[in-house]
Design an enzyme around this catalytic site. Structure first.
Site, PDB file in Angstrom:
ATOM      1  N   SER A 106      97.086  32.174  75.279  1.00 31.96           N
ATOM      2  CA  SER A 106      98.379  31.335  74.703  1.00 31.96           C
ATOM      3  C   SER A 106      99.719  32.928  73.800  1.00 31.96           C
ATOM      4  O   SER A 106      99.391  33.551  74.974  1.00 31.96           O
ATOM      5  CB  SER A 106      98.295  30.736  73.551  1.00 31.96           C
ATOM      6  N   LYS A 107     100.151  32.114  73.851  1.00 36.14           N
ATOM      7  CA  LYS A 107     101.644  33.264  74.067  1.00 36.14           C
ATOM      8  C   LYS A 107     100.974  34.596  72.676  1.00 36.14           C
ATOM      9  O   LYS A 107     101.710  35.629  73.408  1.00 36.14           O
ATOM     10  CB  LYS A 107     102.823  32.454  72.668  1.00 36.14           C
ATOM     11  N   ARG A 108     100.417  34.161  71.706  1.00 37.47           N
ATOM     12  CA  ARG A 108      99.291  34.879  70.845  1.00 37.47           C
ATOM     13  C   ARG A 108      98.594  36.365  71.832  1.00 37.47           C
ATOM     14  O   ARG A 108      98.478  37.862  71.034  1.00 37.47           O
ATOM     15  CB  ARG A 108      99.292  34.759  69.646  1.00 37.47           C
TER      16      ARG A 108
END
Length: 469
Positions: free
Chosen positions: A241-243
């Protein structure tokens, strides 16, 4: 060796950036085709005309080209092949393996819930009737008539033997009410028509392989060999994910990773050759086999990726790195001197060993690109005490007479000066670094002097010594 020439493909949808999972699939297909002396094809799966854009198609081209994964022949655009897809459906209709289905009638009968209660997947209410299109009514879809019993078996190169009870596979849609082909139909027809022998793709497509295999058999075709690749997870074991950082090829490029780094690292995500970590394209092609891909999820480890990138930066040609640094600086508000390229060519060989990305390499070169007079910050000015100014003035005179302006002689000269002054380097080194770098990151003092050259180094000393505290 396979009995016929290997043909692999990558078939992304042009609805956004190219995800790193698609890039890994493209790499594995490219490696296997090259390993077997076959072909690696590109198909743009653009049947979703509302979401498919020309810009996204170009992103696919740019991503593959940047990665160095050149496809064979011309790209194939799926939407232009709709007549082939519908012709296949006509054959299945004629042979009884497809049926027209009134979607409205199906919903009114509560078919999904009824099918679940009866212990099987959705079945068309028209599957055992001989109704034509007009009798079914408008609008209607065309569904595949899945066998009632038995099982569909996939011999997967990664997963092994995978069995799907046919009762658990629905009568899936082939053509929508507007006549548009759905994904599984288009993929099956295109892979057959393009002569694809091996389909290596993400494990999320495993259930699609069952539906596609049913269509292959219904059309009298031989299915390709499937290899469903493991997921790529974050280092913490969670789905990317973006994290977790970059997720697309373009983001890795923007973050300063080299394409050879990404190729090498992606090859290690689900495949490997003994204890070999860093290897060339030629070695990867010689070693790669889809049979050796593991089914355990792979984890994206940024520390290892940075280690790989540092290796390839150190190995890269300095002219090439100079161009990449200039491109990176072009996106920043950095005032560059007219001789920026020459300064970078002097700096890069001495600083690239410490850079994990092109962005870091650019940061390490910034001190050499500053234009005189450099404005010292408060810390730099505080280091220029009267005693330090006097000492730097004497060092400036000593350096003016320095013969060999290269790292080792300059390092020896600095040590000799410190000995003559009867002090350690700590008495003037930090101030000298501030004077030479203007507070920016810089290599060791001898390296900084070498990169700046005699004239620029002495000029920066003169400017600093003339500044009023």
């Amino acid at each position: 060796m396979p009995s016929k020439p290997v043909v692999t493909r990558i078939a992304p949808s042009p609805t956004g950036a190219m995800h790193i999972g698609n890039a890994r699939a493209a790499l594995f297909n490219w490696l296997y085709a090259r390993h077997e002396g076959g072909k690696f094809l590109l198909r743009i799966e653009d049947t979703d005309r509302e979401r498919s854009t020309a810009d996204s198609v170009q992103v696919i081209f740019d991503s593959l080209e940047w990665l160095g994964l050149q496809w064979d022949g011309e790209p194939v655009f799926q939407h232009a092949r709709a007549d082939l897809h519908r012709a296949a459906v006509d054959r299945m209709l004629a042979w009884g393996s497809a049926v027209p289905c009134d979607g409205t009638a199906e919903r009114s009968r509560g078919a999904p819930e009824q099918a679940k209660d009866e212990g099987h997947a959705l079945r068309s209410p028209w599957r055992d009737q001989t109704a034509g299109h007009n009798q079914v009514g408008q609008p209607h879809v065309i569904r595949f008539r899945t066998p009632d019993d038995g099982e569909t078996v996939i011999e997967d190169l990664v997963r092994g033997t995978v069995r799907f009870p046919n009762k658990d596979l629905e009568d899936f849609v082939l053509l929508r009410t507007d006549g548009a082909p759905i994904y599984n139909l288009a993929v099956t027809v295109d892979d057959h028509d393009m002569g694809v022998t091996h389909v290596a793709r993400g494990e999320e497509h495993l259930s699609n392989a069952a539906r596609q295999t049913l269509m292959y058999h219904a059309l009298g075709w031989t299915p390709p060999t499937f290899a469903h690749l493991p997921l790529i997870l974050g280092k913490d074991g969670a789905k990317l994910s973006k994290r977790h950082g970059a997720q697309s090829v373009g983001e890795f490029r923007q973050m300063g990773y080299l394409p050879e780094t990404v190729r090498n690292y992606l090859a290690k995500l689900g495949w490997g050759h003994g204890d070999d970590e860093i290897f060339s394209d030629a070695q990867a092609i010689a070693w790669f086999d889809l049979n050796d891909v593991t089914k355990a999820p792979a984890r994206l480890d940024w520390d290892k990726l940075n280690h790989f990138n540092n290796h390839y930066i150190r190995q890269a040609d300095d002219e090439r790195l100079t161009g990449l640094v200039l491109d990176a600086l072009d996106t920043r508000d950095v005032r560059l001197p007219a001789d920026a390229r020459a300064r970078l060519l002097a700096a890069i060989p001495l600083v690239k060993e410490g850079a994990k990305t092109i962005l870091e390499l650019a940061d390490l070169c910034l001190f050499a690109l500053k234009t005189r007079p450099l404005a010292l910050d408060e810390k730099g000015l505080s280091q220029l005490t009267d005693e330090t100014r006097a000492r730097l003035s004497r060092l400036r005179d000593a350096l003016e007479n320095q013969g060999d302006w290269t790292p080792q002689p300059l390092e020896a000269a600095l040590k000799q000066f410190a000995a003559a002054e009867g002090v350690g380097m700590g008495k003037f080194g930090p101030a000298l670094r501030s004077v030479l770098s203007g507070g920016a990151p810089a290599p060791d003092l001898a390296g900084a002097l070498t990169i700046l050259g005699r004239s620029e180094s002495l000029g920066r000393l003169d400017d600093a010594l003339s500044q009023v505290r």
